[in-house]
Structure formats: C-alpha cells, structure tokens
Design an enzyme around this catalytic site. Structure first.
Site, PDB file in Angstrom:
ATOM      1  N   HIS A 302       1.143  -1.183  -0.286  1.00 40.02           N
ATOM      2  CA  HIS A 302       0.093  -0.472  -0.028  1.00 40.02           C
ATOM      3  C   HIS A 302       0.848   1.465   0.267  1.00 40.02           C
ATOM      4  O   HIS A 302       2.204   0.942   0.436  1.00 40.02           O
ATOM      5  CB  HIS A 302      -0.828  -0.285   1.725  1.00 40.02           C
ATOM      6  CG  HIS A 302      -1.886   0.459   1.505  1.00 40.02           C
ATOM      7  ND1 HIS A 302      -2.227   1.871   1.142  1.00 40.02           N
ATOM      8  CD2 HIS A 302      -3.432   1.208   0.511  1.00 40.02           C
ATOM      9  CE1 HIS A 302      -3.439   2.363   1.031  1.00 40.02           C
ATOM     10  NE2 HIS A 302      -4.046   1.636   0.598  1.00 40.02           N
ATOM     11  N   ASP A 366      -7.680  -5.249  -0.191  1.00 38.09           N
ATOM     12  CA  ASP A 366      -7.945  -6.043  -0.976  1.00 38.09           C
ATOM     13  C   ASP A 366      -7.882  -7.588  -1.027  1.00 38.09           C
ATOM     14  O   ASP A 366      -8.808  -8.543  -1.622  1.00 38.09           O
ATOM     15  CB  ASP A 366      -7.941  -5.881  -2.170  1.00 38.09           C
ATOM     16  CG  ASP A 366      -8.503  -4.318  -3.219  1.00 38.09           C
ATOM     17  OD1 ASP A 366      -7.524  -2.931  -2.819  1.00 38.09           O
ATOM     18  OD2 ASP A 366      -9.983  -4.030  -2.795  1.00 38.09           O
TER      19      ASP A 366
HETATM   20  C1  SDX Z   1      -5.926   0.545  -2.921  1.00 35.50           C
HETATM   21  O1  SDX Z   1      -4.282   4.318  -2.062  1.00 35.50           O
HETATM   22  C2  SDX Z   1      -4.731   4.063  -1.644  1.00 35.50           C
HETATM   23  O2  SDX Z   1      -5.599   4.607  -0.452  1.00 35.50           O
HETATM   24  C3  SDX Z   1      -5.937   2.516  -2.445  1.00 35.50           C
HETATM   25  C4  SDX Z   1      -6.640   2.118  -1.239  1.00 35.50           C
HETATM   26  C5  SDX Z   1      -8.737   2.899  -1.036  1.00 35.50           C
HETATM   27  O3  SDX Z   1      -9.039   2.876  -0.454  1.00 35.50           O
HETATM   28  O4  SDX Z   1      -8.580   3.499  -2.374  1.00 35.50           O
HETATM   29  O5  SDX Z   1      -6.521   1.667  -0.171  1.00 35.50           O
HETATM   30  C6  SDX Z   1      -7.289   0.627  -2.202  1.00 35.50           C
HETATM   31  O6  SDX Z   1      -5.935   0.301  -4.141  1.00 35.50           O
HETATM   32  C7  SDX Z   1      -5.199  -0.835  -2.769  1.00 35.50           C
HETATM   33  C8  SDX Z   1      -3.938  -1.554  -2.839  1.00 35.50           C
HETATM   34  C9  SDX Z   1      -4.541  -2.388  -3.954  1.00 35.50           C
HETATM   35  N1  SDX Z   1      -3.556  -2.920  -5.346  1.00 35.50           N
HETATM   36  C10 SDX Z   1      -2.726  -4.084  -4.408  1.00 35.50           C
HETATM   37  O7  SDX Z   1      -3.082  -5.141  -3.943  1.00 35.50           O
HETATM   38  C11 SDX Z   1      -1.893  -4.808  -5.781  1.00 35.50           C
HETATM   39  C12 SDX Z   1      -0.508  -5.011  -5.290  1.00 35.50           C
HETATM   40  N2  SDX Z   1       0.070  -3.790  -5.165  1.00 35.50           N
HETATM   41  C13 SDX Z   1       0.941  -2.929  -5.300  1.00 35.50           C
HETATM   42  O8  SDX Z   1       1.218  -3.287  -6.902  1.00 35.50           O
HETATM   43  C14 SDX Z   1       1.512  -1.584  -4.689  1.00 35.50           C
HETATM   44  O9  SDX Z   1       1.567  -2.013  -3.351  1.00 35.50           O
HETATM   45  C15 SDX Z   1       0.644  -0.774  -4.418  1.00 35.50           C
HETATM   46  C16 SDX Z   1       0.277   0.387  -5.732  1.00 35.50           C
HETATM   47  C17 SDX Z   1      -0.177  -1.075  -4.057  1.00 35.50           C
HETATM   48  C18 SDX Z   1       1.485   0.518  -3.952  1.00 35.50           C
HETATM   49  O10 SDX Z   1       2.703   0.379  -5.065  1.00 35.50           O
HETATM   50  P1  SDX Z   1       3.816   1.933  -4.545  1.00 35.50           P
HETATM   51  O11 SDX Z   1       3.216   2.357  -3.196  1.00 35.50           O
HETATM   52  O12 SDX Z   1       3.985   3.303  -5.729  1.00 35.50           O
HETATM   53  O13 SDX Z   1       4.626   0.758  -3.896  1.00 35.50           O
HETATM   54  P2  SDX Z   1       6.152   0.565  -5.544  1.00 35.50           P
HETATM   55  O14 SDX Z   1       5.230   0.069  -6.889  1.00 35.50           O
HETATM   56  O15 SDX Z   1       6.855   1.684  -4.998  1.00 35.50           O
HETATM   57  O16 SDX Z   1       6.664  -0.623  -4.356  1.00 35.50           O
HETATM   58  C19 SDX Z   1       7.531  -0.288  -3.316  1.00 35.50           C
HETATM   59  C20 SDX Z   1       8.144  -1.843  -3.482  1.00 35.50           C
HETATM   60  C21 SDX Z   1       9.052  -1.876  -5.042  1.00 35.50           C
HETATM   61  O17 SDX Z   1      10.025  -3.272  -4.810  1.00 35.50           O
HETATM   62  P3  SDX Z   1      11.292  -2.061  -5.077  1.00 35.50           P
HETATM   63  O18 SDX Z   1      11.663  -1.670  -6.584  1.00 35.50           O
HETATM   64  O19 SDX Z   1      11.620  -1.580  -4.532  1.00 35.50           O
HETATM   65  O20 SDX Z   1      12.341  -3.361  -4.905  1.00 35.50           O
HETATM   66  O21 SDX Z   1       7.425  -2.898  -3.407  1.00 35.50           O
HETATM   67  C22 SDX Z   1       7.782  -3.570  -4.045  1.00 35.50           C
HETATM   68  C23 SDX Z   1       7.789  -3.181  -5.217  1.00 35.50           C
HETATM   69  O22 SDX Z   1       7.670  -3.779  -6.591  1.00 35.50           O
HETATM   70  N3  SDX Z   1       6.141  -4.213  -4.825  1.00 35.50           N
HETATM   71  C24 SDX Z   1       5.154  -5.589  -4.393  1.00 35.50           C
HETATM   72  C25 SDX Z   1       4.149  -5.276  -4.450  1.00 35.50           C
HETATM   73  N4  SDX Z   1       3.886  -3.944  -3.909  1.00 35.50           N
HETATM   74  C26 SDX Z   1       4.981  -3.118  -4.241  1.00 35.50           C
HETATM   75  N5  SDX Z   1       6.228  -6.721  -4.214  1.00 35.50           N
HETATM   76  C27 SDX Z   1       5.455  -8.212  -4.489  1.00 35.50           C
HETATM   77  N6  SDX Z   1       4.087  -7.540  -3.798  1.00 35.50           N
HETATM   78  C28 SDX Z   1       3.667  -6.391  -3.872  1.00 35.50           C
HETATM   79  N7  SDX Z   1       1.879  -6.966  -4.435  1.00 35.50           N
END
Ligand code: SDX
Length: 431
Positions: A302, A366
């Site tokens: 998140h 989620d």
């Molecule tokens: C919602 O914003 C809100 O409030 C949203 C929400 C709401 O109520 O409106 O809470 C609802 O959208 C919840 C999130 C649902 N999405 C998912 O579950 C999809 C999977 N999660 C991700 O794609 C991700 O965690 C996000 C999109 C939720 C957040 O992305 P960020 O903050 O931009 O994080 P990032 O992409 O910069 O990742 C940081 C690191 C990366 O690794 P490095 O490049 O540092 O090595 O964490 C890794 C990412 O690759 N990473 C994950 C991951 N999410 C981030 N690795 C594995 N699995 C994951 N799910």
C-alpha cells in the site's frame, strides 16, 4: 505561519508551511513557478493536492479515522448510511437527520424504465465496472436538472440520487449477468438487507435475509467508504475542479478504481489464488517465483500503510466468522473453499518473508474482501463494483469539500520537459 527554506544554487526561497492537525505539515511550493522551478514527484508520493478534514490515515500505526472517529468503532457501532452522512457533513447525525436521510434515499432507489432499458442494452457479460461507470455517467443525462453544481440544492439532490440508485445499478448489473429481472426496492428493509435481496432474491419465492451476511457486507461498505486522496478520489477531485458535474466526476472515479493496482485488486486476488490452486505448485514456490520475477502479489502493499491495513483486519474478522458457520460447505464448492486455505498460507509466508517485510508489504484491504464477497454469494467480476458502492459516499464528500474550498483551483499539474529542444521541419525528400 512557519517557513521552510529552500536553497537552489544562488536562489533562496522561504516557503510557507501549512500546519496539519495530525500527520505531515504541508510546504506550499506554488511560488517556485514564478522563479522557473517546479517540484517533481512521480505518483505524488509526497505531494498533497489539497487540505482536507474528512479522513486521516497514519500509515505507520495502522490508524484510519473518518472525521476523527476510528474505523474500528464505526464498524462496531455505526452503519453505512450513518457513515455516509458523517463523511459528508462532518458530524454524526441526530436521529431525525438519520431517519430523514434514509427516507430520502429510499424514495430515490428506483430507476425509471428508460434507464433500466439503457442498462439492458449492454451485453450481459460486459465488464461490470464499464457498465457501472457508464450508468453513473448516464445519470447526468437522465436527471439533467440536477447537474448544475453552482446550485447547492441541485448538488444535494444529485448526491442523493447517486447514493440511492447506485445499489440498484450494482444489483441490476449482477442480475443481468445471470439473465434475471431487476428487482424493485423494498423500503421496509435496510440499505444492505434490501441490496442483498435485490441481488439474490428469486421473484416467485420468499426471500430470507441472512443477518451475518448483511452485517459483514455493511462493515465492508464502511471500510471502503473513504480513504483520503487515493487514486480514484484524486480523479474525482481533479475532474470536479474543472466544474464537471458530480455524476461525471464520480464516473471518472469508477473508471480509475477499476484498475488492478487499485480497486480491481480484490478480483485479481481471487484470480491469483485460483492460479496457485490450479498450478499444483506450493504457495511457498509461488511466492519465491514472485520474488525472483519481481511480480506483484495482488492484495499486498500500500502507498500509505507501511504496516497492517486496519481495514484488512476488519475484513479478515468477518471472513473468519462466515467461514466458521456450519453452512460454508453449502455456500461454496470444495475447490473454492481451498482458496481460503491458500490465502491463509500466502498471508503467513509473505508476512514473515524479509522480501515483503523489508518493503513494508502487508495484506491490504483487497486481500480478504474478495473472499468475503465470494462467501456472501458474489462472483469475482462483482467485487470491484462492490468496492465502488462503498466508496461512493467518500467520493461525494471529497467532491463537495473540493467545491466548497475557496482555495480550490482547476487541477493542472506541471512537468519537467526532457524532450528535444526547438528544431526545424525537414521535408520528406530530405530525410
Ligand atoms: C487500494 O491509495 C489507496 O488508499 C488505495 C486503496 C483505497 O482504499 O482507495 O487503499 C485501495 O488500491 C489498495 C491497493 C490494492 N492494490 C494491490 O493490491 C496491487 C498490488 N500492490 C501494488 O501494486 C502496490 O503495492 C501498490 C500499487 C498498492 C502501491 O504501490 P507503490 O506505493 O507505488 O509501491 P511501489 O510500486 O513503489 O513498490 C515498492 C516496492 C517495489 O520493489 P523495489 O522496486 O523497491 O524492489 O515494493 C514492491 C515493488 O516492486 N512491491 C511489491 C508489491 N507492491 C509493491 N512486490 C510484490 N508484491 C506487491 N504487491
């Protein structure tokens, strides 16, 4: 007002700081544009687009407050319509205000026959979020006398129409997928009870409410109601900042929410669990593959919560309650019940694996909600429309706050241009 000092080469800037009541203060950087600077913050990780009094999240301490009230207390003691009122008006309603609000919505739940025909023009198997966004947008066409956003009375009526008709629209999307007729509202029932009836009842048979499903879905609607400046809410605000009407702005929010990185994650979680189940692989090897390939596990991570998402805890609690009931075998076939075990293993492995812990990746809202919607009786394609149904009062409250804020200007971010500098056109025969 406090000041922040910024030195860039020989330039020195004193930037005003807006104090927060909780959470980070804001450094006002607008004046930098006068001196040829813009701030660059892809994804707006540290950029606040507005001041707001609606929702507060403390991502480090698993705190979520709606108008100062902890989400846990609202889930224990309130209901979805009371929370909708609270988000919009800032205070809990009196008994008279609450009863009037419920009555106002009850008498606007039905949609007209032309609107029903419009919805019936979509293919039955159409992507539900596309139909939902189209239907919310179409409300502007069917109720044109409520689109004038400069008239507070008309804006209030549009807010009531969206809140009231959204559940009819979502229930009809669900029933059309099953070739079943629309059911008209029964105002004698509560919002959630009647929504589930409008989804699941068989017209020629008596319908028996399931109190635990009603209570669990009511908590899911509450935990989805608002979440400060998330992606879809920001889309609603920026569309509204151009003075697009409430229906158009919320339809834009529905479209943004449909993305699998956002509200679409709940359906992606269930698909992901099905892939693990059908692969014959262990959950541990699935996790190792994800780590090795850098793929994202849906339902984890998140932008703001860098520890447990308090909403996930609420969803998990009600999932366990429904799972513990004796009728789960009747509700779900064995291959679907297996998904719950896979989810539990996935949560356990990921929350102890340094790859996830070091990146502050925990189960988000989620991760569990899809499983809960499934056990209540919905198919995966309906999970994100159910998220949207919950988020509608938050979108309305945020739109209204934006519109009422004298500091609001049309949202128009800048850029750092890194393209080609000026050059002259080259005729085709000289290239
Ligand atoms: C919602 O914003 C809100 O409030 C949203 C929400 C709401 O109520 O409106 O809470 C609802 O959208 C919840 C999130 C649902 N999405 C998912 O579950 C999809 C999977 N999660 C991700 O794609 C991700 O965690 C996000 C999109 C939720 C957040 O992305 P960020 O903050 O931009 O994080 P990032 O992409 O910069 O990742 C940081 C690191 C990366 O690794 P490095 O490049 O540092 O090595 O964490 C890794 C990412 O690759 N990473 C994950 C991951 N999410 C981030 N690795 C594995 N699995 C994951 N799910």
């Amino acid at each position: 007002m406090a000041q922040a000092k910024l030195n860039v080469d020989a330039s020195k800037f004193d930037l005003p700081v807006v104090k927060a009541t909780q959470g980070p203060d804001g450094i006002m950087v607008s004046s930098l544009a006068n001196d040829g600077f813009v701030t660059l913050d892809p994804g707006f990780l540290t950029t606040a687009q507005c001041e707001s009094k609606i929702t507060f999240i403390d991502g480090k301490n698993s705190v979520l407050l709606y108008r100062g009230y902890p989400i846990e207390q609202l889930c224990e003691q309130s209901d979805f319509l009371e929370v909708a009122w609270l988000l919009r008006h800032g205070e809990l309603p009196s008994r008279a205000e609450y009863d009037r609000f419920c009555a106002d919505l009850n008498h606007r739940t039905m949609v007209g026959e032309d609107f029903r025909s419009f919805m019936a023009s979509f293919p039955r198997a159409a992507q539900p979020m596309s139909v939902l966004a189209s239907a919310i947008n179409a409300l502007a066409a069917f109720y044109p006398d409520t689109t004038d956003i400069t008239d507070p009375g008309k804006l209030d009526e549009a807010s009531r129409i969206i809140m009231a008709k959204a559940r009819t629209i979502v229930s009809y999307i669900y029933r059309r997928r099953r070739d079943e007729p629309m059911l008209y509202p029964d105002v004698a029932r509560g919002y959630v009870d009647d929504f589930l009836r409008m989804c699941f009842a068989v017209p020629y048979e008596p319908y028996e409410s399931d109190d635990l499903s009603i209570h669990a879905l009511g908590r899911l609607l509450i935990i989805h109601a608002d979440h400060e400046q998330n992606c879809s809410t920001s889309v609603v605000r920026i569309a509204g900042s151009a003075h697009a009407n409430l229906y158009s702005a919320i339809a834009a929010g529905v479209n943004a929410l449909s993305g699998p990185l956002h509200g679409g994650a709940n359906e992606a979680v269930l698909r992901q669990l099905e892939v693990i189940r059908d692969s014959g692989e262990s959950v541990a090897s699935f996790v190792e593959d994800a780590k090795r390939n850098g793929t994202r596990i849906s339902g984890f991570g998140h932008r703001v919560y860098k520890c447990h998402d308090p909403r996930a805890e609420v969803a998990k609690h009600y999932l366990q309650e429904l799972m513990a009931r004796g009728d789960v075998d009747d509700r779900l076939p064995a291959d679907e019940r297996a998904l719950f075990d896979i989810a539990t293993q996935l949560e356990d492995i990921a929350t102890h694996d340094d790859y996830f812990v070091s990146r502050h990746l925990y189960p988000n809202v989620d991760f569990y909600t899809g499983l809960l919607y499934r056990i209540i009786g919905f198919e995966p394609a309906m999970f994100t429309p159910l998220f949207a149904l919950g988020r509608i009062p938050g979108w309305i409250a945020q739109y209204r706050e934006m519109l009422a804020d004298p500091g609001t200007r049309i949202g128009r971010p800048r850029q750092v241009y890194t393209g080609r500098t000026r050059r002259d056109y080259v005729p085709m025969d000289q290239r």
